[in-house]
Design a protein around this motif. Structure first.
Motif, PDB file in Angstrom:
ATOM      1  N   PRO A  29       1.376 -14.139  -0.531  1.00 28.90           N
ATOM      2  CA  PRO A  29       2.799 -14.354  -0.840  1.00 28.90           C
ATOM      3  C   PRO A  29       3.672 -13.404  -0.019  1.00 28.90           C
ATOM      4  CG  PRO A  29       1.785 -13.045  -2.560  1.00 28.90           C
ATOM      5  CD  PRO A  29       0.667 -13.468  -1.642  1.00 28.90           C
ATOM      6  N   ALA A  30       4.926 -13.751   0.129  1.00 29.81           N
ATOM      7  CA  ALA A  30       5.854 -12.912   0.885  1.00 29.81           C
ATOM      8  C   ALA A  30       6.099 -11.606   0.143  1.00 29.81           C
ATOM      9  CB  ALA A  30       7.164 -13.649   1.104  1.00 29.81           C
ATOM     10  N   ASN A  31       6.095 -10.523   0.893  1.00 30.66           N
ATOM     11  CA  ASN A  31       6.375  -9.212   0.335  1.00 30.66           C
ATOM     12  C   ASN A  31       7.013  -8.333   1.406  1.00 30.66           C
ATOM     13  OD1 ASN A  31       5.545  -8.879  -2.481  1.00 30.66           O
ATOM     14  ND2 ASN A  31       3.458  -9.326  -1.751  1.00 30.66           N
ATOM     15  N   LEU A  32       7.698  -7.304   0.967  1.00 28.78           N
ATOM     16  CA  LEU A  32       8.216  -6.331   1.911  1.00 28.78           C
ATOM     17  C   LEU A  32       7.072  -5.523   2.493  1.00 28.78           C
ATOM     18  CD1 LEU A  32      11.308  -5.048  -0.128  1.00 28.78           C
ATOM     19  CD2 LEU A  32      11.281  -6.723   1.740  1.00 28.78           C
ATOM     20  N   ALA A  33       7.350  -4.828   3.601  1.00 27.01           N
ATOM     21  CA  ALA A  33       6.322  -4.005   4.216  1.00 27.01           C
ATOM     22  C   ALA A  33       5.840  -2.950   3.216  1.00 27.01           C
ATOM     23  CB  ALA A  33       6.874  -3.336   5.474  1.00 27.01           C
ATOM     24  N   GLY A  34       4.538  -2.746   3.205  1.00 24.72           N
ATOM     25  CA  GLY A  34       3.957  -1.769   2.292  1.00 24.72           C
ATOM     26  C   GLY A  34       2.548  -2.169   1.913  1.00 24.72           C
ATOM     27  N   THR A  35       1.933  -1.417   1.005  1.00 23.67           N
ATOM     28  CA  THR A  35       0.561  -1.678   0.560  1.00 23.67           C
ATOM     29  C   THR A  35       0.585  -2.085  -0.915  1.00 23.67           C
ATOM     30  OG1 THR A  35      -0.339  -0.102   2.153  1.00 23.67           O
ATOM     31  CG2 THR A  35      -1.752  -0.722   0.299  1.00 23.67           C
ATOM     32  N   TYR A  36      -0.110  -3.180  -1.231  1.00 25.95           N
ATOM     33  CA  TYR A  36      -0.084  -3.747  -2.584  1.00 25.95           C
ATOM     34  C   TYR A  36      -1.518  -3.893  -3.103  1.00 25.95           C
ATOM     35  CZ  TYR A  36       4.699  -4.985  -1.271  1.00 25.95           C
ATOM     36  OH  TYR A  36       6.002  -4.931  -0.845  1.00 25.95           O
ATOM     37  N   THR A  37      -1.715  -3.532  -4.352  1.00 21.06           N
ATOM     38  CA  THR A  37      -3.032  -3.702  -4.972  1.00 21.06           C
ATOM     39  C   THR A  37      -3.365  -5.188  -5.045  1.00 21.06           C
ATOM     40  OG1 THR A  37      -2.699  -1.712  -6.312  1.00 21.06           O
ATOM     41  CG2 THR A  37      -4.427  -3.239  -7.019  1.00 21.06           C
ATOM     42  N   LEU A  38      -4.624  -5.497  -4.731  1.00 25.39           N
ATOM     43  CA  LEU A  38      -5.069  -6.895  -4.709  1.00 25.39           C
ATOM     44  C   LEU A  38      -6.009  -7.145  -5.891  1.00 25.39           C
ATOM     45  CD1 LEU A  38      -5.296  -9.627  -3.162  1.00 25.39           C
ATOM     46  CD2 LEU A  38      -7.233  -8.624  -1.931  1.00 25.39           C
ATOM     47  N   TYR A  39      -5.679  -8.186  -6.677  1.00 29.35           N
ATOM     48  CA  TYR A  39      -6.502  -8.552  -7.835  1.00 29.35           C
ATOM     49  C   TYR A  39      -7.031  -9.975  -7.640  1.00 29.35           C
ATOM     50  CZ  TYR A  39      -3.653  -4.866 -10.040  1.00 29.35           C
ATOM     51  OH  TYR A  39      -2.992  -3.703 -10.334  1.00 29.35           O
ATOM     52  N   THR A  40      -8.282 -10.182  -7.998  1.00 30.66           N
ATOM     53  CA  THR A  40      -8.800 -11.551  -8.124  1.00 30.66           C
ATOM     54  C   THR A  40      -9.164 -11.746  -9.599  1.00 30.66           C
ATOM     55  OG1 THR A  40     -11.049 -10.820  -7.571  1.00 30.66           O
ATOM     56  CG2 THR A  40      -9.665 -11.627  -5.766  1.00 30.66           C
ATOM     57  N   ILE A  41      -8.684 -12.834 -10.169  1.00 28.17           N
ATOM     58  CA  ILE A  41      -8.823 -13.057 -11.608  1.00 28.17           C
ATOM     59  C   ILE A  41      -9.519 -14.392 -11.820  1.00 28.17           C
ATOM     60  CG2 ILE A  41      -7.600 -13.232 -13.801  1.00 28.17           C
ATOM     61  CD1 ILE A  41      -5.219 -11.814 -12.346  1.00 28.17           C
ATOM     62  N   ASN A  42     -10.686 -14.355 -12.433  1.00 28.35           N
ATOM     63  CA  ASN A  42     -11.404 -15.588 -12.729  1.00 28.35           C
ATOM     64  C   ASN A  42     -10.793 -16.270 -13.948  1.00 28.35           C
ATOM     65  OD1 ASN A  42     -13.244 -15.297 -10.652  1.00 28.35           O
ATOM     66  ND2 ASN A  42     -14.677 -14.093 -11.914  1.00 28.35           N
TER      67      ASN A  42
END
Length: 251
Positions: A29-42
């Motif tokens: 998804p679109a986001n501003l520059a930076g680092t984002y935590t990534l989650y995968t959810i079953n």
């Protein structure tokens, strides 16, 4: 597993495809520059967290101001560089509009260069350059280049000048025309009175035949081949003075 979701920071990915039990793909998804935590959810609630997460880079930023890149004459060399910066390599492309004929954009370094083609009228070319980074992020900026044609101006003699002379007269006339680009000028005539000739910028000679006529003189600029014309009129009379009339009568 089917129904798996991907959450980047606080935003869910809209498209998620399960490739295998251990591999999935998604559209970030679109986001501003930076680092984002990534989650995968079953779908059963099982969650995996990737730390430090997914890093978003900044889109390219143009350092070249939008607007005109210059005004220049036809047939001349043109060179300027469009520049954009980013956190990865940048490539350049023409997104819309067109460059003047004869010049091209170097996609690797943003150099716009070449030799401008001839044209009949002053023309402004407007075009949009797209800067694309290694992450396929785009930034567009609009520029323009104006190309002017050379213009030849006939300064002297005046249009329609009439020269009245007689046979046997020695004649000399200097032609004067100029190019807006400062190109050298050559002259030609469609026809001249008998006894005259054109050489360089001069019409010279000795009239050798009587009569009325006109000449179209053309001034031509080197390289651009732009022209200007002058019509000259000639009224040449005979210089031979008739002798006395002798009448003989019989006795």
């Amino acid at each position: 597993m089917p129904g798996c979701q991907v959450l980047v920071g606080n935003t869910y990915a809209s498209v998620v495809s399960v490739i295998s039990g251990t591999v999935l793909s998604f559209v970030a998804p679109a986001n501003l520059a930076g680092t984002y935590t990534l989650y995968t959810i079953n779908s059963d609630g099982g969650t995996a967290i990737y730390v430090p997460g997914l890093t978003y880079s900044t889109a390219p930023v143009f350092s070249t101001p939008s607007g005109t890149l210059g005004t220049q004459y036809e047939t001349t060399s043109f060179s300027t560089t469009i520049a954009a910066t980013g956190d990865s390599g940048i490539t350049y492309s023409i997104q819309s509009g067109s460059l003047p004929s004869g010049i091209t954009l170097n996609s690797a370094n943003g150099l716009i260069s070449g030799t401008l083609a001839t044209l009949n009228n002053s023309t402004t070319y407007t075009f949009t350059v797209r800067a694309t980074d290694a992450e396929k992020q785009d930034t567009d900026r609009t520029f323009s280049i104006t190309v002017n044609p050379d213009v030849v101006t006939f300064n002297s003699p005046a249009e329609g000048t009439t020269y009245s002379n007689a046979t046997g007269d020695i004649f000399s006339l200097t032609l004067n025309a100029s190019s807006a680009m400062g190109k050298s000028i050559s002259y030609s005539a469609n026809v001249l009175p008998t006894g005259l000739s054109i050489s360089g910028s001069s019409i010279t000679g000795t009239f050798s035949a009587a009569g009325n006529s006109s000449s179209l003189i053309t001034a031509t600029a080197a390289t651009t081949n732009k022209t200007a014309t002058r019509t000259l009129n000639w009224a040449i009379t005979s210089s031979v003075v008739p002798g006395p009339t002798i009448i003989v009568t019989g006795k």
